[in-house]
Design an enzyme around this catalytic site. Structure first.
Site, PDB file in Angstrom:
ATOM      1  N   SER A   1       0.853  -1.255  -0.101  1.00  0.00           N
ATOM      2  CA  SER A   1      -0.072  -0.007  -0.278  1.00  0.00           C
ATOM      3  C   SER A   1       0.875   1.298   0.054  1.00  0.00           C
ATOM      4  O   SER A   1       2.172   1.252  -0.016  1.00  0.00           O
ATOM      5  CB  SER A   1      -0.940  -0.044   1.331  1.00  0.00           C
ATOM      6  OG  SER A   1      -0.139   0.270   2.341  1.00  0.00           O
ATOM      7  N   LYS A   2       0.367   2.512  -0.051  1.00  0.00           N
ATOM      8  CA  LYS A   2       0.930   3.680  -0.111  1.00  0.00           C
ATOM      9  C   LYS A   2       1.969   3.897   1.147  1.00  0.00           C
ATOM     10  O   LYS A   2       3.125   4.608   0.883  1.00  0.00           O
ATOM     11  CB  LYS A   2      -0.240   4.755  -0.303  1.00  0.00           C
ATOM     12  CG  LYS A   2      -0.846   4.847  -1.227  1.00  0.00           C
ATOM     13  CD  LYS A   2      -0.842   6.579  -1.847  1.00  0.00           C
ATOM     14  CE  LYS A   2      -1.480   6.484  -3.245  1.00  0.00           C
ATOM     15  NZ  LYS A   2      -2.996   6.218  -3.127  1.00  0.00           N
ATOM     16  N   ARG A   3       1.726   3.200   2.200  1.00  0.00           N
ATOM     17  CA  ARG A   3       2.723   3.105   3.309  1.00  0.00           C
ATOM     18  C   ARG A   3       3.901   2.822   2.855  1.00  0.00           C
ATOM     19  O   ARG A   3       5.087   3.156   3.231  1.00  0.00           O
ATOM     20  CB  ARG A   3       2.033   2.306   4.443  1.00  0.00           C
ATOM     21  CG  ARG A   3       1.384   2.950   5.474  1.00  0.00           C
ATOM     22  CD  ARG A   3       0.975   1.891   6.489  1.00  0.00           C
ATOM     23  NE  ARG A   3       0.534   0.715   5.930  1.00  0.00           N
ATOM     24  CZ  ARG A   3       1.109  -0.655   6.160  1.00  0.00           C
ATOM     25  NH1 ARG A   3       2.060  -0.897   7.039  1.00  0.00           N
ATOM     26  NH2 ARG A   3       0.774  -1.541   5.686  1.00  0.00           N
TER      27      ARG A   3
END
Ligand code: GLU
Length: 494
Positions: A250-252
């Protein structure tokens, strides 16, 4: 003939996980001299957007994938956008209703929710209880009278379903885990399950290659294929792509869309190569592949069942490798818009400017990891440097101006501005005057470029050319900043 498809839902930019699915389908098609189809699954009208469909198409093309049928190219099995195929789903749902394979269900959301909670408590199961399977005409009439809008549910036979997956082997789903599911929603639109199967059937798809997150949908799809009396396609569910902490990417974890990598200056062929290694490995461990080599080597049997880890560092390393393999000519072409965006290149560059920039790129090429490094590394050649007072303080002594003035004279005398010649002349000065190299070379570099990093000092001078090199030196020598201070200028030791 092998026919495979990539079926993105245009609800966001193309995620690297989905791009990998597209790539495996594409490579599998090319390997088997089959056909690769692009189908847009846009029936979720709230979340789908034309902007994303266009972006996905653009990004697939940027990656170097082309499709034999689909948007922009057409084909004999179109249309290739699900919202243009609604009549097909409706017709087939009608046939299912007539054949007793499906029924209309009038349960409201609240009723379903209430019964679901009760069933969960009593039996630990939450599927639809089949209440509307056998409604009488009177019941149906009453529901209509109430103004209820029905959905169409598929009547699921009570049997376990076996999926013979080309990557995961045999996976069995117990019959009771699948309850009668909706195929047409109350607004008349098909559900994902129904649209996907109808399309795979009508488009003659032979292999469904997709992410493992769809494996649990496959028993439903198999039931629908059977109801359509269709030949089952082969299924291959690829392992998911995770971040280094083994959670879903994910963007994390940093950039996750192809668009983001594109904007960050990655090369399409590097990303293509890297994506191919996510969940697939060549028999001999080779990691760097051209597209053609990959097509030759690829096989579904070598796809891994375990999750693939997306490693940004490895991708960056690989991109650097491709940056070094690429011709300066192409790097120039690809980086020109970036240079222009940073006002480092004119909108209509002259042939002379282009030739010089290409030379600079060639000089620094070994150091580039992404295209974005190009403006950063060669920018100071292209525009007058901005001096950082901290650097000046650190590297300039009261004598610096004098030394730079001596160099200016030497440079003005040079007939050839070839870097070996320049080096010889300046080193001779150092020897004659017994200057330490650090006294000369750091300030000279800073004066010419504004930074302490960069290519070889003398190569840099050669590329800047006589006029520009002397001009920059003069500007520094005349600069008030370097004159100020009672004791001879900044940098004077206390
Ligand atoms: N539209 C689905 C998705 O984006 C793909 C369905 C499929 O490949 O069967 O996840």
């Amino acid at each position: 003939m092998v026919r495979v498809r990539f079926a993105p839902s245009p609800t966001g930019y193309l995620h690297v996980g989905n791009a990998r699915t597209a790539l495996f389908n594409y490579v599998f098609a090319r390997k088997n001299s089959g056909q690769f189809i692009l189908r847009i699954e846009d029936t979720d009208q709230e979340r789908s957007a034309v902007k994303y469909e266009q972006a996905i198409i653009e990004d697939l093309r940027w990656l170097g994938l082309d499709w034999d049928e689909g948007p922009e190219v057409g084909g004999n099995y179109g249309p290739y956008r699900q919202t243009e195929r609604l009549h097909l789903y409706q017709e087939l749902a009608e046939k299912f209703l007539q054949a007793g394979l499906a029924y209309r269900c009038y349960c409201t959301r609240e009723e379903l929710e209430g019964r679901k909670q009760q069933a969960l408590q009593e039996k630990g199961m939450a599927g639809y209880d089949g209440r509307c399977r056998y409604l009488t005409q009177a019941q149906v009439a009453a529901f209509h009278h109430e103004g209820r809008k029905p959905v169409v549910r598929f009547q699921v036979p009570a049997e376990s379903i076996e999926v013979n997956d080309l990557i995961r082997g045999k996976v069995v789903f117990a019959g009771e885990t699948i309850s009668d599911f909706v195929i047409i929603k109350s607004d008349g639109l098909p559900t994902f399950h129904f649209a996907v199967v109808v399309d795979d059937f009508l488009m003659g798809i032979t292999h469904v290659i997709r992410g493992e997150d769809h494996l649990s949908n496959t028993p439903k799809h198999i039931l629908l294929f059977r109801a359509l009396k269709a030949r089952l396609p082969f299924f291959a569910h690829m392992s998911m792509t995770l971040g280094p902490d083994r959670t879903r990417l994910s963007k994390r974890h940093g950039a996750t869309s192809i668009r983001a990598f594109r904007q960050a200056g990655y090369l399409p062929e590097a990303l293509f190569n890297y994506l191919a290694l996510l969940g697939w490995a060549s028999p001999d461990g080779q990691e760097i592949f051209t597209r053609e080599e990959l097509v030759r080597e690829f096989s579904l049997e070598r796809c891994s069942k375990t999750a693939a880890i997306f490693d940004h560092n490895k991708l960056l390393w690989m991109n650097g490798l491709y940056m070094r393999k690429t011709s300066p000519e192409r790097l120039l072409q690809l980086s020109l818009p970036l240079l222009q965006a940073q006002s480092l290149a004119p909108q209509e560059p002259t042939a002379e400017f282009l030739a010089k920039t290409k030379q600079l790129i060639a000089l620094e090429q070994e150091k580039f990891k992404t295209l974005s490094d190009i403006p950063e590394r060669i920018g100071f050649f292209l525009k007058t440097p901005v001096y950082d007072s901290k650097l000046i303080e650190k590297y300039f002594t009261p004598q610096t101006r004098e030394i730079l003035a001596e160099i200016e004279v030497i440079l003005a005398d040079q007939e050839s501005f070839e870097h070996h010649k320049l080096e010889e002349a300046i080193r001779t000065l150092c020897q004659e005057k017994a200057y330490k190299p650090a006294q000369v070379f750091h300030p000279l570099r800073i004066a010419l470029s504004g930074t302490t990093k960069g290519p070889g000092l003398f190569e840099m001078m050669e590329i800047l050319g006589k006029e520009e090199t002397i001009g920059r030196l003069q500007a520094v020598i005349k600069n008030e900043t370097f004159r100020s201070g009672k004791d001879g200028g900044p940098g004077t030791p206390p």
